[in-house]
Design an enzyme around this catalytic site. Sequence first.
Site, PDB file in Angstrom:
ATOM      1  N   SER A 119     -11.037 -50.316  20.361  1.00  0.00           N
ATOM      2  CA  SER A 119     -10.778 -50.035  21.776  1.00  0.00           C
ATOM      3  C   SER A 119     -11.003 -51.291  22.617  1.00  0.00           C
ATOM      4  O   SER A 119     -10.400 -52.327  22.362  1.00  0.00           O
ATOM      5  CB  SER A 119     -11.651 -48.864  22.247  1.00  0.00           C
ATOM      6  OG  SER A 119     -11.288 -48.433  23.545  1.00  0.00           O
ATOM      7  N   HIS A 144      -7.201 -43.668  25.625  1.00  0.00           N
ATOM      8  CA  HIS A 144      -6.192 -43.738  24.569  1.00  0.00           C
ATOM      9  C   HIS A 144      -5.340 -42.470  24.496  1.00  0.00           C
ATOM     10  O   HIS A 144      -4.948 -42.034  23.422  1.00  0.00           O
ATOM     11  CB  HIS A 144      -6.846 -44.061  23.219  1.00  0.00           C
ATOM     12  CG  HIS A 144      -7.671 -45.304  23.267  1.00  0.00           C
ATOM     13  ND1 HIS A 144      -7.114 -46.555  23.436  1.00  0.00           N
ATOM     14  CD2 HIS A 144      -9.011 -45.488  23.242  1.00  0.00           C
ATOM     15  CE1 HIS A 144      -8.086 -47.461  23.490  1.00  0.00           C
ATOM     16  NE2 HIS A 144      -9.237 -46.832  23.381  1.00  0.00           N
TER      17      HIS A 144
END
Length: 312
Positions: free
Chosen positions: A86, A190
């Site tokens: 991430s 996400h």
Amino acid sequence: MLVLVAPGQGAQTPGFLNPWLELPGAADRLAAWSDAIGLDLAHYGTQADADDIRDTAVAQPLLVAAGLLSATALGDVSPGAVAGHSVGEITAAAFAGVLDDTAALTLVRKRGLAMAEAAAITDTGMSALLGGDPATTVPHLEKLGLTPANMNGAGQIVAAGTLEQLAALAEDKPEGVRKVVALKVAGAFHTHHMGPAVDALAKAAEALAPADPTVTYVSNKDGKAVATGAEVLERLVGQVANPVRWDLCMETFKELGVTGLIEVCPGGTLTGLAKRALPGVRTVALKTPDDLDSARELIAETSTPAADAAGA
């Protein structure tokens, strides 16, 4: 072969930067970064409470700064590959020379602010599912309207969506899942909920001049190595609204012949996954400066002497 990896949001804990700022030059470096991005990183890394550093706009630059500080403290390290989970991908981009430290922190500051704004539109969150088979778990999540936002491998998937959808998941776990754990993050990262942040980040990226990676950069979009700085930056922009495929990153590590893995501060999450998914690979998590000696030993063990590299 050594892989250097950087963790994502949720790895931060109150006061975790305190011991790192005792290292020579660390406080000055952090102060310069703080001035550059308009955020008091030292305060948030040493004095702020858990709620303060849970704020996406704070957590993300704090994590990148911690990763860069701890990597610098390692000294001379030339990994065979780098990757990040991430927001850790921005840290990895700095490791690979795609962005300098200030550019990386400037980008992550804008990323954090944009994702915080996107998260404020709807009450969303993320929960980790432990155990189960992806073939069963993913369709179950989709049935509930959730996104498998992090495919982490080693028996872990992170679901993201609205708080109502996550509550339904807690009551209706997929077959084989042992436990559902709510994560300390402030939004459904996400996923499509982060769409507005993609546009903001794309504008921020236009001001950057990325260099091509100097080491193998493994992207968590699909686990593939990315050869150009322009593509790394493009993937960093799109990544905020697309799932993280850390499982595929670890498959690529295997293919590259990884023998050692170091996770920069605040380490622990990715080394935990590696211990289960990459048996036989030695791992070191940088949690405090006390871990630096073990990391340096691993660096020495995975380095190729110049004579060997030349075929002597």
